[in-house]
Scaffold this motif. Structure first.
Motif, mmCIF file in Angstrom:
data_model
loop_
_atom_site.group_PDB
_atom_site.id
_atom_site.type_symbol
_atom_site.label_atom_id
_atom_site.label_comp_id
_atom_site.label_asym_id
_atom_site.label_seq_id
_atom_site.Cartn_x
_atom_site.Cartn_y
_atom_site.Cartn_z
ATOM 1 N N GLY A 13 5.885 48.384 53.005
ATOM 2 C CA GLY A 13 5.879 48.808 54.394
ATOM 3 C C GLY A 13 7.043 48.179 55.144
ATOM 4 N N VAL A 14 7.574 48.893 56.122
ATOM 5 C CA VAL A 14 8.715 48.373 56.877
ATOM 6 C C VAL A 14 8.283 47.398 57.968
ATOM 7 N N ARG A 15 6.974 47.331 58.233
ATOM 8 C CA ARG A 15 6.416 46.358 59.164
ATOM 9 C C ARG A 15 5.212 45.696 58.505
ATOM 10 N N VAL A 16 4.811 44.580 59.028
ATOM 11 C CA VAL A 16 3.696 43.830 58.459
ATOM 12 C C VAL A 16 2.403 44.648 58.471
ATOM 13 N N GLU A 20 1.783 48.872 51.690
ATOM 14 C CA GLU A 20 2.709 49.361 50.670
ATOM 15 C C GLU A 20 2.139 50.627 50.045
ATOM 16 N N GLN A 21 3.027 51.459 49.522
ATOM 17 C CA GLN A 21 2.621 52.695 48.869
ATOM 18 C C GLN A 21 2.974 52.577 47.395
ATOM 19 N N ARG A 22 2.056 53.007 46.547
ATOM 20 C CA ARG A 22 2.255 52.941 45.107
ATOM 21 C C ARG A 22 2.159 54.340 44.525
ATOM 22 N N VAL A 39 7.183 61.792 42.791
ATOM 23 C CA VAL A 39 6.236 60.701 42.584
ATOM 24 C C VAL A 39 4.835 61.187 42.905
ATOM 25 N N ARG A 40 3.899 60.888 42.044
ATOM 26 C CA ARG A 40 2.490 61.209 42.281
ATOM 27 C C ARG A 40 1.801 59.929 42.712
ATOM 28 N N ARG A 41 1.173 59.995 43.887
ATOM 29 C CA ARG A 41 0.471 58.832 44.411
ATOM 30 C C ARG A 41 -1.027 59.070 44.390
ATOM 31 N N PRO A 42 -1.817 58.062 44.017
ATOM 32 C CA PRO A 42 -3.271 58.217 44.101
ATOM 33 C C PRO A 42 -3.688 58.339 45.564
#
Length: 58
Positions: A13-16, A20-22, A39-42
């Motif tokens: 993430g760009v801020r606190v 995050e993305q997985r 990209v495939r994200r759950p």
């Protein structure tokens, strides 16, 4: 940045307060494993395409 199908991708993430993305790379569109990646994200609404890599800030 280079990847192969099956590699994991983590985008911080760009801020606190932003999580995050997985995801997992399942298609590579650039020559020699370079971007763009699909990209495939759950828990996402389908597939996402990453068009460029960002350099981490120091």
């Amino acid at each position: 940045m280079r990847a192969r199908p099956g590699d994991r991708l983590v985008v911080k993430g760009v801020r606190v307060d932003l999580p995050e993305q997985r995801g997992r790379v399942f298609a590579v569109g650039g020559p020699d494993g370079t971007v763009p990646f699909t990209v495939r994200r759950p828990a996402a609404d389908g597939d996402r395409r990453c068009s460029r890599a960002r350099k981490p800030s120091s």
